[in-house]
Design a protein around this motif. Structure first.
Motif, PDB file in Angstrom:
ATOM      1  N   VAL A 256       0.974  -1.148   0.030  1.00  0.00           N
ATOM      2  CA  VAL A 256       0.102  -0.110  -0.005  1.00  0.00           C
ATOM      3  C   VAL A 256       0.882   1.296   0.016  1.00  0.00           C
ATOM      4  O   VAL A 256       0.742   2.548  -0.826  1.00  0.00           O
ATOM      5  N   GLY A 257       2.111   1.207   0.799  1.00  0.00           N
ATOM      6  CA  GLY A 257       2.660   2.644   0.983  1.00  0.00           C
ATOM      7  C   GLY A 257       3.147   2.957  -0.196  1.00  0.00           C
ATOM      8  O   GLY A 257       3.468   4.253  -0.200  1.00  0.00           O
ATOM      9  N   GLU A 258       3.593   1.993  -1.347  1.00  0.00           N
ATOM     10  CA  GLU A 258       4.152   2.687  -2.632  1.00  0.00           C
ATOM     11  C   GLU A 258       3.218   3.780  -3.220  1.00  0.00           C
ATOM     12  O   GLU A 258       3.716   4.650  -3.823  1.00  0.00           O
ATOM     13  N   MET A 259       1.860   3.656  -3.206  1.00  0.00           N
ATOM     14  CA  MET A 259       1.128   4.841  -3.609  1.00  0.00           C
ATOM     15  C   MET A 259       1.411   6.174  -3.066  1.00  0.00           C
ATOM     16  O   MET A 259       0.743   7.029  -3.655  1.00  0.00           O
ATOM     17  N   PHE A 260       1.917   6.224  -1.878  1.00  0.00           N
ATOM     18  CA  PHE A 260       2.094   7.313  -1.218  1.00  0.00           C
ATOM     19  C   PHE A 260       3.521   7.914  -1.414  1.00  0.00           C
ATOM     20  O   PHE A 260       3.915   9.052  -0.539  1.00  0.00           O
ATOM     21  N   LEU A 261       4.382   7.150  -1.856  1.00  0.00           N
ATOM     22  CA  LEU A 261       5.929   7.833  -2.164  1.00  0.00           C
ATOM     23  C   LEU A 261       5.990   8.848  -3.157  1.00  0.00           C
ATOM     24  O   LEU A 261       5.145   9.070  -3.968  1.00  0.00           O
ATOM     25  N   SER A 262       6.676   9.942  -2.693  1.00  0.00           N
ATOM     26  CA  SER A 262       6.868  10.932  -3.557  1.00  0.00           C
ATOM     27  C   SER A 262       8.457  11.179  -4.131  1.00  0.00           C
ATOM     28  O   SER A 262       9.261  10.581  -3.326  1.00  0.00           O
ATOM     29  N   ASP A 263       8.489  11.440  -5.456  1.00  0.00           N
ATOM     30  CA  ASP A 263       9.764  11.687  -5.943  1.00  0.00           C
ATOM     31  C   ASP A 263       9.956  13.106  -6.721  1.00  0.00           C
ATOM     32  O   ASP A 263       9.057  13.938  -6.813  1.00  0.00           O
ATOM     33  N   GLU A 264      11.010  13.232  -7.511  1.00  0.00           N
ATOM     34  CA  GLU A 264      11.014  14.415  -8.229  1.00  0.00           C
ATOM     35  C   GLU A 264      10.176  14.738  -9.345  1.00  0.00           C
ATOM     36  O   GLU A 264       9.568  15.687  -9.529  1.00  0.00           O
ATOM     37  N   VAL A 265       9.469  13.536  -9.735  1.00  0.00           N
ATOM     38  CA  VAL A 265       8.385  13.689 -10.815  1.00  0.00           C
ATOM     39  C   VAL A 265       6.966  14.379  -9.998  1.00  0.00           C
ATOM     40  O   VAL A 265       6.476  15.221 -10.401  1.00  0.00           O
ATOM     41  N   ASP A 266       6.939  13.770  -8.818  1.00  0.00           N
ATOM     42  CA  ASP A 266       5.614  14.181  -8.080  1.00  0.00           C
ATOM     43  C   ASP A 266       5.743  15.765  -7.761  1.00  0.00           C
ATOM     44  O   ASP A 266       5.003  16.593  -7.809  1.00  0.00           O
ATOM     45  N   ALA A 267       7.285  16.330  -7.560  1.00  0.00           N
ATOM     46  CA  ALA A 267       7.509  17.643  -7.296  1.00  0.00           C
ATOM     47  C   ALA A 267       7.275  18.387  -8.219  1.00  0.00           C
ATOM     48  O   ALA A 267       6.479  19.556  -7.927  1.00  0.00           O
TER      49      ALA A 267
ATOM     50  N   PRO B  18       1.650  12.671  -3.541  1.00  0.00           N
ATOM     51  CA  PRO B  18       1.049  11.497  -2.937  1.00  0.00           C
ATOM     52  C   PRO B  18       1.126  11.367  -1.500  1.00  0.00           C
ATOM     53  O   PRO B  18       0.104  10.937  -0.899  1.00  0.00           O
ATOM     54  N   ALA B  19       2.159  11.902  -1.076  1.00  0.00           N
ATOM     55  CA  ALA B  19       2.083  11.779   0.330  1.00  0.00           C
ATOM     56  C   ALA B  19       1.112  12.378   1.120  1.00  0.00           C
ATOM     57  O   ALA B  19       0.665  11.979   2.416  1.00  0.00           O
ATOM     58  N   ASP B  20       0.519  13.539   0.473  1.00  0.00           N
ATOM     59  CA  ASP B  20      -0.539  14.135   1.280  1.00  0.00           C
ATOM     60  C   ASP B  20      -2.104  13.491   1.060  1.00  0.00           C
ATOM     61  O   ASP B  20      -3.129  13.867   1.877  1.00  0.00           O
ATOM     62  N   LEU B  21      -2.176  12.180   0.542  1.00  0.00           N
ATOM     63  CA  LEU B  21      -3.264  11.761   0.540  1.00  0.00           C
ATOM     64  C   LEU B  21      -3.351  10.583   1.716  1.00  0.00           C
ATOM     65  O   LEU B  21      -4.533  10.063   1.634  1.00  0.00           O
ATOM     66  N   ARG B  22      -2.232  10.321   2.204  1.00  0.00           N
ATOM     67  CA  ARG B  22      -2.261   9.231   3.225  1.00  0.00           C
ATOM     68  C   ARG B  22      -3.273   9.263   4.168  1.00  0.00           C
ATOM     69  O   ARG B  22      -3.902   8.349   4.779  1.00  0.00           O
ATOM     70  N   SER B  23      -3.403  10.369   4.932  1.00  0.00           N
ATOM     71  CA  SER B  23      -4.189  10.555   6.051  1.00  0.00           C
ATOM     72  C   SER B  23      -5.705  10.520   5.726  1.00  0.00           C
ATOM     73  O   SER B  23      -6.410   9.393   6.258  1.00  0.00           O
ATOM     74  N   GLU B  24      -5.987  10.788   4.737  1.00  0.00           N
ATOM     75  CA  GLU B  24      -7.419  10.694   4.221  1.00  0.00           C
ATOM     76  C   GLU B  24      -7.550   9.165   3.947  1.00  0.00           C
ATOM     77  O   GLU B  24      -8.887   8.582   4.275  1.00  0.00           O
ATOM     78  N   TYR B  25      -6.843   8.522   3.213  1.00  0.00           N
ATOM     79  CA  TYR B  25      -6.695   7.042   2.981  1.00  0.00           C
ATOM     80  C   TYR B  25      -6.815   6.345   4.049  1.00  0.00           C
ATOM     81  O   TYR B  25      -7.790   5.390   4.186  1.00  0.00           O
ATOM     82  N   ASP B  26      -5.991   6.486   4.914  1.00  0.00           N
ATOM     83  CA  ASP B  26      -6.024   5.941   6.253  1.00  0.00           C
ATOM     84  C   ASP B  26      -7.405   5.975   6.840  1.00  0.00           C
ATOM     85  O   ASP B  26      -7.863   4.861   7.372  1.00  0.00           O
ATOM     86  N   ALA B  27      -7.821   7.052   6.974  1.00  0.00           N
ATOM     87  CA  ALA B  27      -9.155   7.227   7.809  1.00  0.00           C
ATOM     88  C   ALA B  27     -10.202   6.443   6.991  1.00  0.00           C
ATOM     89  O   ALA B  27     -11.033   5.463   7.766  1.00  0.00           O
TER      90      ALA B  27
END
Lengths: 260, 94
Positions: free
Chosen positions: A177-188, A199-208
């Protein structure tokens, strides 16, 4: 600093972002289509085939735009059928084997939830082409997540056997699951251009959301923090992707350029 | 023990203003899933805007063996059809 115009958007990064979106739906769509004719009941068979078709339809849009951005005269079909495993940018989760029906639906639920949150953000993308695809796909995905969540609850909170199978499926899939929330220079680059969220910003909503459904399903969220990764960057896929591509790309490989 | 999901009858309204029509049946564990299954099985080609489902056991039906007494008496009563009236032209389509 130059004002942010379309030309200022890093086209190579945009291409990577679009491949990530399109390869996720392509590989999962193909995986789900493997159930066609094999589901435990007729109604689920048709429902899964519908989901697979929705995902392949979304793939045409994402990879069609990717080919346009790439500007090499390619199209969605060429990207889907003529690239090899190391060129794919899907997360590892979607290429994992179907396992039993419960494992397939658990994988679907874990992906659907992420996709529904992601598409919600992409509907506000600064790139109108991305926003239009997200708008169309989000209605399909809203139904997918409703259905897969219901099935996860039904089987998780079902019989002792279905509960154990769903817990085993969750334990197996959760480290992906964690891979969906990793960020790199493409995301930046996408964040800087206002095209896509981090993607990292989506994690808390996802976990809830996931936590609520899994609690309802009487399933325990595994506490391990380890994350398998390498799919969305193309660094290293699992052995399973090659097998998916072997069957998916067979016809174009054996009969190059075949059409109907 | 019966492990089969119950049977549900599915009714779909094709467009606003029309009534729901019976389109077929399916199996589902509960009403909510029956509606979802109906959506997937019977509205794939944009057939509907509304779905009703009802568990088949709750439908009371007339018996085929009662066909004679139930329906034949009305066969000979053509005066019950409103076909003997001349409808004035300015009434328009009815």
């Amino acid at each position: 600093m130059a004002p942010m115009t379309e030309n200022a958007v890093d086209q190579a990064a945009l291409l990577q972002f679009l491949l990530r979106m399109g390869d996720n739906t392509l590989i999962l769509g193909h995986r789900v289509s493997e159930w066609c004719g094999h589901s435990p009941v007729l109604e689920e068979d048709i429902a899964l085939a519908n989901t697979a078709l929705d995902l392949i339809g979304q793939t045409q849009l994402w990879l069609g735009l990717a080919a346009e951005v790439e500007g090499q005269g390619g199209d969605a079909d060429k990207l889907a059928f003529l690239r090899d495993a190391w060129d794919f940018r899907n997360v590892l989760l979607v290429e994992l084997p179907n396992g039993d029906f419960g494992q397939t639906l658990m994988r679907q639920f874990l992906f659907d939830t992420w996709q529904s949150i992601m598409l919600g953000r992409l509907m506000k993308s600064s790139d109108p082409r991305v926003a239009a695809i997200a708008e169309k796909a989000s209605k399909e995905v809203a139904y997918h997540v409703e259905r897969s969540a219901d099935t996860v609850v039904g089987l998780g909170d079902g019989t002792a056997e279905s509960h154990d199978r769903m817990q085993a499926a969750l334990d197996y899939l959760y480290p992906y699951v964690g891979e969906m929330f990793l960020s790199d220079e493409v995301d930046a680059a996408m964040v800087a251009a206002g095209i896509a969220p981090d993607p990292a910003d989506l994690r808390s909503e996802y976990d809830a959301l996931v936590g609520k459904v899994l609690a309802h399903a009487t399933l325990a969220v595994p506490d391990g923090k380890y994350t398998h990764k390498g799919g969305r960057t193309g660094y290293m896929h699992t052995e399973y992707l090659g097998h998916v591509l072997t069957s998916m790309q067979w016809l174009q490989r054996a009969y190059p350029g075949a059409e109907w | 023990m019966n492990n089969e999901w119950p049977l549900w009858e599915v009714f779909i309204r094709g467009q606003h203003g029309l009534s729901h029509r019976h389109v077929g049946s399916l199996h589902a564990p509960d009403a909510e899933m029956a509606i979802k299954n109906a959506r997937d099985v019977y509205t794939r080609r944009n057939e509907g805007v509304s779905i009703w489902v009802v568990e088949a056991v709750h439908i009371a039906a007339s018996s085929p063996s009662d066909k004679g007494p139930m329906y034949e008496p009305s066969e000979s009563k053509i005066y019950r059809h409103p076909t003997f009236f001349d409808i004035p032209d300015d009434v328009g389509a009815m």
